[in-house]
Design a protein around this motif. Sequence first.
Motif, PDB file in Angstrom:
ATOM      1  N   LEU A 158      30.728  13.971  20.742  1.00 43.09           N
ATOM      2  CA  LEU A 158      30.427  13.197  19.533  1.00 43.09           C
ATOM      3  C   LEU A 158      30.130  11.740  19.887  1.00 43.09           C
ATOM      4  CD1 LEU A 158      33.261  14.801  17.430  1.00 43.09           C
ATOM      5  CD2 LEU A 158      30.800  15.056  16.959  1.00 43.09           C
TER       6      LEU A 158
ATOM      7  N   THR B  10      38.799  10.151  20.619  1.00 44.00           N
ATOM      8  CA  THR B  10      38.221   8.811  20.750  1.00 44.00           C
ATOM      9  C   THR B  10      36.872   8.952  21.456  1.00 44.00           C
ATOM     10  OG1 THR B  10      39.388   8.512  22.842  1.00 44.00           O
ATOM     11  CG2 THR B  10      40.465   7.645  20.851  1.00 44.00           C
TER      12      THR B  10
ATOM     13  N   ARG C  89      26.979  26.029  15.654  1.00 45.51           N
ATOM     14  CA  ARG C  89      26.259  27.217  16.115  1.00 45.51           C
ATOM     15  C   ARG C  89      26.194  28.249  14.989  1.00 45.51           C
ATOM     16  NH1 ARG C  89      29.034  27.789  22.117  1.00 45.51           N
ATOM     17  NH2 ARG C  89      28.016  26.007  23.094  1.00 45.51           N
TER      18      ARG C  89
ATOM     19  N   PHE D 134      35.232  23.145  19.264  1.00 41.06           N
ATOM     20  CA  PHE D 134      33.964  22.479  18.944  1.00 41.06           C
ATOM     21  C   PHE D 134      33.416  21.875  20.227  1.00 41.06           C
ATOM     22  CE2 PHE D 134      30.809  20.669  16.292  1.00 41.06           C
ATOM     23  CZ  PHE D 134      30.565  19.378  16.728  1.00 41.06           C
TER      24      PHE D 134
ATOM     25  N   GLY E  60      37.468  17.600  30.194  1.00 36.45           N
ATOM     26  CA  GLY E  60      36.174  18.287  30.253  1.00 36.45           C
ATOM     27  C   GLY E  60      36.304  19.793  30.142  1.00 36.45           C
TER      28      GLY E  60
ATOM     29  N   ASP F 194      38.246  13.270  25.850  1.00 29.99           N
ATOM     30  CA  ASP F 194      39.572  13.819  26.157  1.00 29.99           C
ATOM     31  C   ASP F 194      40.569  12.760  26.615  1.00 29.99           C
ATOM     32  OD1 ASP F 194      37.917  16.653  27.694  1.00 29.99           O
ATOM     33  OD2 ASP F 194      38.408  16.262  25.610  1.00 29.99           O
TER      34      ASP F 194
HETATM   35  N1  LIG Z   1      33.380  11.577  21.991  1.00 29.58           N
HETATM   36  C1  LIG Z   1      34.140  12.711  22.106  1.00 29.58           C
HETATM   37  N2  LIG Z   1      33.590  13.887  21.745  1.00 29.58           N
HETATM   38  C2  LIG Z   1      34.331  15.020  21.882  1.00 29.58           C
HETATM   39  C3  LIG Z   1      35.656  14.972  22.402  1.00 29.58           C
HETATM   40  C4  LIG Z   1      36.202  13.698  22.762  1.00 29.58           C
HETATM   41  O1  LIG Z   1      37.370  13.583  23.196  1.00 29.58           O
HETATM   42  N3  LIG Z   1      35.414  12.585  22.590  1.00 29.58           N
HETATM   43  N4  LIG Z   1      36.364  16.156  22.609  1.00 29.58           N
HETATM   44  C5  LIG Z   1      35.480  17.325  22.778  1.00 29.58           C
HETATM   45  C6  LIG Z   1      36.098  18.643  23.048  1.00 29.58           C
HETATM   46  N5  LIG Z   1      35.847  18.952  24.478  1.00 29.58           N
HETATM   47  C7  LIG Z   1      36.969  19.160  25.233  1.00 29.58           C
HETATM   48  O2  LIG Z   1      38.110  19.236  24.694  1.00 29.58           O
HETATM   49  C8  LIG Z   1      34.535  19.009  25.011  1.00 29.58           C
HETATM   50  C9  LIG Z   1      33.549  19.725  24.334  1.00 29.58           C
HETATM   51  C10 LIG Z   1      32.239  19.772  24.836  1.00 29.58           C
HETATM   52  C11 LIG Z   1      31.912  19.139  26.033  1.00 29.58           C
HETATM   53  C12 LIG Z   1      30.484  19.188  26.523  1.00 29.58           C
HETATM   54  O3  LIG Z   1      30.221  18.848  27.675  1.00 29.58           O
HETATM   55  N6  LIG Z   1      29.556  19.624  25.638  1.00 29.58           N
HETATM   56  C13 LIG Z   1      28.110  19.676  25.954  1.00 29.58           C
HETATM   57  C14 LIG Z   1      27.506  20.947  25.398  1.00 29.58           C
HETATM   58  C15 LIG Z   1      28.274  22.144  25.849  1.00 29.58           C
HETATM   59  C16 LIG Z   1      27.822  23.382  25.052  1.00 29.58           C
HETATM   60  O4  LIG Z   1      27.094  23.214  24.035  1.00 29.58           O
HETATM   61  O5  LIG Z   1      28.257  24.479  25.448  1.00 29.58           O
HETATM   62  C17 LIG Z   1      27.374  18.526  25.282  1.00 29.58           C
HETATM   63  O6  LIG Z   1      27.832  18.056  24.206  1.00 29.58           O
HETATM   64  O7  LIG Z   1      26.308  18.182  25.818  1.00 29.58           O
HETATM   65  C18 LIG Z   1      32.896  18.427  26.716  1.00 29.58           C
HETATM   66  C19 LIG Z   1      34.215  18.372  26.220  1.00 29.58           C
HETATM   67  C20 LIG Z   1      34.562  17.433  21.571  1.00 29.58           C
HETATM   68  N7  LIG Z   1      33.781  16.234  21.522  1.00 29.58           N
END
Ligand SMILES: Nc1nc2c(c(=O)[nH]1)N[C@@H](CN(C=O)c1ccc(C(=O)N[C@@H](CCC(=O)O)C(=O)O)cc1)CN2
Length: 216
Positions: free
Chosen positions: A96, A144, A41, A92, A121, A148
Amino acid sequence: MTKTRVVVLVSGRGSNMAALIDAAAAEPDFPAGIVAVISNRPGAGALTIAERAGIATAIVDHKAYGSRAEFDAALDKAIRSFEPDLVCLAGFMRILTDGFIEGWAGRLINIHPALLPSFKGLDTHARALAAGVKLHGCTVHIVTAEMDSGPIIAQAAVPVLDGDDEDALAARVLAAEHLLYVRALKLWAEGRVRVTDGKALVDAGGDADATALVWP
Ligand SMILES: Nc1nc2c(c(=O)[nH]1)N[C@@H](CN(C=O)c1ccc(C(=O)N[C@@H](CCC(=O)O)C(=O)O)cc1)CN2
Ligand SMILES: NCC(=O)N[C@@H]1O[C@H](COP(=O)([O-])[O-])[C@@H](O)[C@H]1O
């Protein structure tokens, strides 16, 4: 001593990132150094904190890419330009892709504001209050593909107090996060974290509360 080179990924205010920056700056023998901060961002407050600390910053705006895979590829390229040993997610907020994570297997960690596996989540504090739990907290885990669900490196338990609202509980947990993330990064950088059969084995080195920090 060769320090672990760390790139921190952020999306927001950056208080956990700041805790890592401050710990690395305050302790000459701290085994890790923050070499860059990257945000998805453009307006993230974390970028200002990092710049003021003299740390390289970059922006990879997820809105500029047509797919998660394209964003992740650009993010990966930006991260690798700093040649890190470890990537720390600190607020973040992007999920991913499997391909990205495979490229950083075991070298990608995150702090989550709950005692995993409870409350994966988002909106963890509101959900903990709604569930009526008396103990909440935070977790540092290896990231992973499954959200989470990666091997746990360290956790801190935080009491839920009578009268707590979401902000009060979040603030209490956040204070514990700052301590826990520094401890977990130190454990990883000192080579005390070993992942076997999907679990993290942590050598706390006699520091009994290194991985089970209970907030007073
Ligand atoms: N593949 C993975 N990616 C991420 C993990 C993980 O364990 N595996 N940890 C997250 C961190 N996180 C919770 O700790 C988390 C962050 C974001 C989201 C989410 O739903 N994001 C949305 C967008 C939300 C926004 O932009 O405000 C999305 O990506 O569509 C859930 C959990 C980091 N990534
Ligand atoms: N699912 C990921 C998640 O919710 N992470 C949480 O976002 C906050 C970021 O604050 P910060 O930018 O001040 O570190 C922290 O509480 C962190 O645990």
